[in-house]
Scaffold this motif. Structure first.
Motif, PDB file in Angstrom:
ATOM      1  N   ALA A  55       0.628  -0.453  -0.119  1.00  0.00           N
ATOM      2  CA  ALA A  55       0.135   0.494   0.111  1.00  0.00           C
ATOM      3  C   ALA A  55       1.023   0.978  -0.215  1.00  0.00           C
ATOM      4  O   ALA A  55       1.067   2.144  -0.317  1.00  0.00           O
ATOM      5  N   TYR A  56       1.837   1.388   1.174  1.00  0.00           N
ATOM      6  CA  TYR A  56       2.751   2.212   0.649  1.00  0.00           C
ATOM      7  C   TYR A  56       3.475   2.323  -0.151  1.00  0.00           C
ATOM      8  O   TYR A  56       3.915   3.410  -0.772  1.00  0.00           O
ATOM      9  N   ASP A  57       4.085   1.004  -1.049  1.00  0.00           N
ATOM     10  CA  ASP A  57       5.001   1.471  -2.586  1.00  0.00           C
ATOM     11  C   ASP A  57       3.748   2.078  -3.154  1.00  0.00           C
ATOM     12  O   ASP A  57       4.062   2.928  -4.415  1.00  0.00           O
ATOM     13  N   ALA A  58       2.675   1.795  -3.356  1.00  0.00           N
ATOM     14  CA  ALA A  58       1.583   2.042  -4.419  1.00  0.00           C
ATOM     15  C   ALA A  58       1.262   3.653  -4.242  1.00  0.00           C
ATOM     16  O   ALA A  58       1.048   4.399  -4.858  1.00  0.00           O
ATOM     17  N   CYS A  59       1.199   4.042  -3.220  1.00  0.00           N
ATOM     18  CA  CYS A  59       0.728   5.579  -3.081  1.00  0.00           C
ATOM     19  C   CYS A  59       1.875   6.384  -3.280  1.00  0.00           C
ATOM     20  O   CYS A  59       2.200   7.262  -4.084  1.00  0.00           O
ATOM     21  N   ILE A  60       3.699   5.596  -2.708  1.00  0.00           N
ATOM     22  CA  ILE A  60       4.417   6.923  -3.237  1.00  0.00           C
ATOM     23  C   ILE A  60       4.439   6.278  -5.013  1.00  0.00           C
ATOM     24  O   ILE A  60       4.783   7.911  -5.593  1.00  0.00           O
ATOM     25  N   GLN A  71       9.125  17.088   0.927  1.00  0.00           N
ATOM     26  CA  GLN A  71       8.161  16.942   1.255  1.00  0.00           C
ATOM     27  C   GLN A  71       8.244  16.416   2.847  1.00  0.00           C
ATOM     28  O   GLN A  71       8.918  15.473   3.581  1.00  0.00           O
ATOM     29  N   ALA A  72       6.665  15.523   2.856  1.00  0.00           N
ATOM     30  CA  ALA A  72       6.280  14.451   3.589  1.00  0.00           C
ATOM     31  C   ALA A  72       6.781  13.098   3.820  1.00  0.00           C
ATOM     32  O   ALA A  72       7.448  12.400   4.462  1.00  0.00           O
ATOM     33  N   ASN A  73       7.829  12.525   2.378  1.00  0.00           N
ATOM     34  CA  ASN A  73       8.729  11.393   2.623  1.00  0.00           C
ATOM     35  C   ASN A  73      10.334  11.491   2.429  1.00  0.00           C
ATOM     36  O   ASN A  73      10.900  10.784   1.677  1.00  0.00           O
ATOM     37  N   SER A  74      10.462  12.270   2.304  1.00  0.00           N
ATOM     38  CA  SER A  74      12.023  12.818   1.419  1.00  0.00           C
ATOM     39  C   SER A  74      13.309  12.565   2.084  1.00  0.00           C
ATOM     40  O   SER A  74      14.048  12.133   1.834  1.00  0.00           O
ATOM     41  N   THR A  75      12.706  11.876   3.449  1.00  0.00           N
ATOM     42  CA  THR A  75      13.494  11.352   4.399  1.00  0.00           C
ATOM     43  C   THR A  75      13.812  10.174   4.489  1.00  0.00           C
ATOM     44  O   THR A  75      12.348  10.057   4.781  1.00  0.00           O
ATOM     45  N   ASP A  76      14.521   8.512   5.246  1.00  0.00           N
ATOM     46  CA  ASP A  76      14.834   7.491   5.934  1.00  0.00           C
ATOM     47  C   ASP A  76      13.690   7.555   6.615  1.00  0.00           C
ATOM     48  O   ASP A  76      12.514   6.788   6.923  1.00  0.00           O
ATOM     49  N   THR A  77      14.190   8.760   7.800  1.00  0.00           N
ATOM     50  CA  THR A  77      13.119   8.532   8.518  1.00  0.00           C
ATOM     51  C   THR A  77      11.543   9.328   8.530  1.00  0.00           C
ATOM     52  O   THR A  77      10.701   8.562   9.170  1.00  0.00           O
ATOM     53  N   PHE A  78      11.330  10.000   7.650  1.00  0.00           N
ATOM     54  CA  PHE A  78       9.769  10.179   6.874  1.00  0.00           C
ATOM     55  C   PHE A  78       9.317   9.462   6.597  1.00  0.00           C
ATOM     56  O   PHE A  78       8.148   8.865   6.823  1.00  0.00           O
ATOM     57  N   LYS A  79      10.143   8.519   5.866  1.00  0.00           N
ATOM     58  CA  LYS A  79       9.878   7.005   4.636  1.00  0.00           C
ATOM     59  C   LYS A  79       9.275   5.948   6.163  1.00  0.00           C
ATOM     60  O   LYS A  79       8.159   4.930   5.788  1.00  0.00           O
ATOM     61  N   GLU A  80       9.868   5.630   7.234  1.00  0.00           N
ATOM     62  CA  GLU A  80       9.724   4.877   7.770  1.00  0.00           C
ATOM     63  C   GLU A  80       8.396   5.234   8.435  1.00  0.00           C
ATOM     64  O   GLU A  80       7.407   4.645   8.900  1.00  0.00           O
ATOM     65  N   LYS A  81       8.223   6.655   9.007  1.00  0.00           N
ATOM     66  CA  LYS A  81       6.745   7.214   9.468  1.00  0.00           C
ATOM     67  C   LYS A  81       5.862   6.706   9.189  1.00  0.00           C
ATOM     68  O   LYS A  81       4.583   6.885   9.553  1.00  0.00           O
ATOM     69  N   ARG A  84       4.811   3.239   8.727  1.00  0.00           N
ATOM     70  CA  ARG A  84       4.803   2.932   9.810  1.00  0.00           C
ATOM     71  C   ARG A  84       2.623   3.260  10.818  1.00  0.00           C
ATOM     72  O   ARG A  84       2.038   2.791  11.390  1.00  0.00           O
ATOM     73  N   ASP A  85       2.394   5.216   9.925  1.00  0.00           N
ATOM     74  CA  ASP A  85       1.534   5.321  10.273  1.00  0.00           C
ATOM     75  C   ASP A  85       0.269   4.505   8.893  1.00  0.00           C
ATOM     76  O   ASP A  85      -0.757   4.066   9.735  1.00  0.00           O
ATOM     77  N   VAL A  86       0.848   4.191   7.761  1.00  0.00           N
ATOM     78  CA  VAL A  86      -0.605   3.209   7.151  1.00  0.00           C
ATOM     79  C   VAL A  86      -0.171   1.824   7.471  1.00  0.00           C
ATOM     80  O   VAL A  86      -1.102   1.204   7.449  1.00  0.00           O
ATOM     81  N   LYS A  87       0.435   1.524   8.285  1.00  0.00           N
ATOM     82  CA  LYS A  87       0.529  -0.400   9.389  1.00  0.00           C
ATOM     83  C   LYS A  87      -0.278   0.009  10.211  1.00  0.00           C
ATOM     84  O   LYS A  87      -1.581  -0.717  10.747  1.00  0.00           O
ATOM     85  N   HIS A  88      -0.360   1.441  10.739  1.00  0.00           N
ATOM     86  CA  HIS A  88      -0.793   1.493  12.472  1.00  0.00           C
ATOM     87  C   HIS A  88      -2.635   1.084  11.808  1.00  0.00           C
ATOM     88  O   HIS A  88      -3.423   1.257  12.480  1.00  0.00           O
ATOM     89  N   TYR A  89      -2.968   1.969  10.810  1.00  0.00           N
ATOM     90  CA  TYR A  89      -4.664   2.329  10.413  1.00  0.00           C
ATOM     91  C   TYR A  89      -4.675   0.750  10.055  1.00  0.00           C
ATOM     92  O   TYR A  89      -5.945   0.157  10.500  1.00  0.00           O
ATOM     93  N   LEU A  90      -4.164  -0.128   9.535  1.00  0.00           N
ATOM     94  CA  LEU A  90      -4.675  -1.738   9.011  1.00  0.00           C
ATOM     95  C   LEU A  90      -4.201  -1.915  10.503  1.00  0.00           C
ATOM     96  O   LEU A  90      -5.322  -3.424  10.326  1.00  0.00           O
ATOM     97  N   ARG A  91      -3.463  -1.755  11.497  1.00  0.00           N
ATOM     98  CA  ARG A  91      -3.441  -2.100  12.833  1.00  0.00           C
ATOM     99  C   ARG A  91      -4.620  -2.160  13.222  1.00  0.00           C
ATOM    100  O   ARG A  91      -5.934  -3.328  14.440  1.00  0.00           O
TER     101      ARG A  91
END
Length: 164
Positions: A55-60, A71-81, A84-91
Motif C-alpha cells: 500500500a505504501y509503495d502504491a502511494c509513493i 516533502q513528507a517522504n523525503s528522508t529515511d525517517t519520514f519514509k519509516e513514519k 508506520r502510519d499505514v500499518k497503524h491504520y491497518l492494525r
C-alpha cells in the motif's frame, strides 16, 4: 471501547428505553458475521507487513513528489513514519474486525486526525491512496472468503471516508 453490543445498549440508554427488537437484530447480525470478521482479522494479521508495504509503495508510485526534498517522504525517517502510519491504520482495522465495531478506529485513528495532519502540514491524499490500494487489492477467495473481504473492505472504506 465501542462494540456493536455497547453501541446498541448506549443508544437505548440515551433514549431512555430498553433495547428494541431492531437494536437486538443489529447485534444478532454482527454476531452472525463474527466468523467472517475473525477470518479477515487473522488473514490481515498474518500479512500486515506485506499489505502495508504494498500500500505504501502504491502511494509513493502515485505521488512521487513526496520523495522530493522537504516533502513528507523525503528522508529515511519520514519514509519509516509514513509506512508506520499505514500499518497503524491497518492494525486498527484489525482490532475493529475483532471487536465487531469501529471503536478502535474512532478512538485511536480518526479522532483528531485532520487537525494533526493540518498542524503537521501532511497531505491526507497519500493515505487515502494507500488504503484504497489495500482495499482494491483484496481478492476472494485468494486472500479470504467473500464475506470476510466484505467486512475488511467496509472498515477500509470507513477510514478512507474519514480521511477524504
Amino acid at each position: 471501547m465501542k462494540s456493536v453490543v455497547t453501541t446498541a445498549i448506549a443508544s437505548a440508554d440515551a433514549a431512555g428505553r430498553f433495547p428494541t427488537s431492531s437494536d437486538l437484530e443489529s447485534v444478532q447480525g454482527s454476531i452472525q458475521r463474527a466468523a467472517a470478521r475473525l477470518e479477515a482479522a487473522e488473514k490481515l494479521a498474518g500479512n500486515i507487513d506485506a499489505v502495508a508495504k504494498e500500500a505504501y509503495d502504491a502511494c509513493i508510485k502515485k505521488y512521487p513528489y513526496l520523495n522530493d526534498a522537504g516533502q513528507a517522504n523525503s528522508t529515511d525517517t519520514f519514509k519509516e513514519k509514513c509506512l508506520r502510519d499505514v500499518k497503524h491504520y491497518l492494525r486498527l482495522i484489525n482490532y475493529s474486525l475483532v471487536v465487531g465495531g469501529t471503536g478502535p478506529l474512532d478512538e485511536w485513528g480518526i479522532a483528531g486526525q485532520r487537525e494533526v495532519y493540518r498542524a503537521l502540514n501532511l497531505p491526507t491524499a497519500p493515505y487515502v491512496e494507500a488504503l484504497s490500494f489495500a482495499r482494491n487489492r483484496g481478492c476472494a477467495p485468494r486472500d479470504m472468503s467473500a464475506q470476510a473481504l466484505t467486512e475488511y473492505n467496509a472498515l477500509l472504506d470507513y477510514v478512507i471516508n474519514s480521511l477524504s
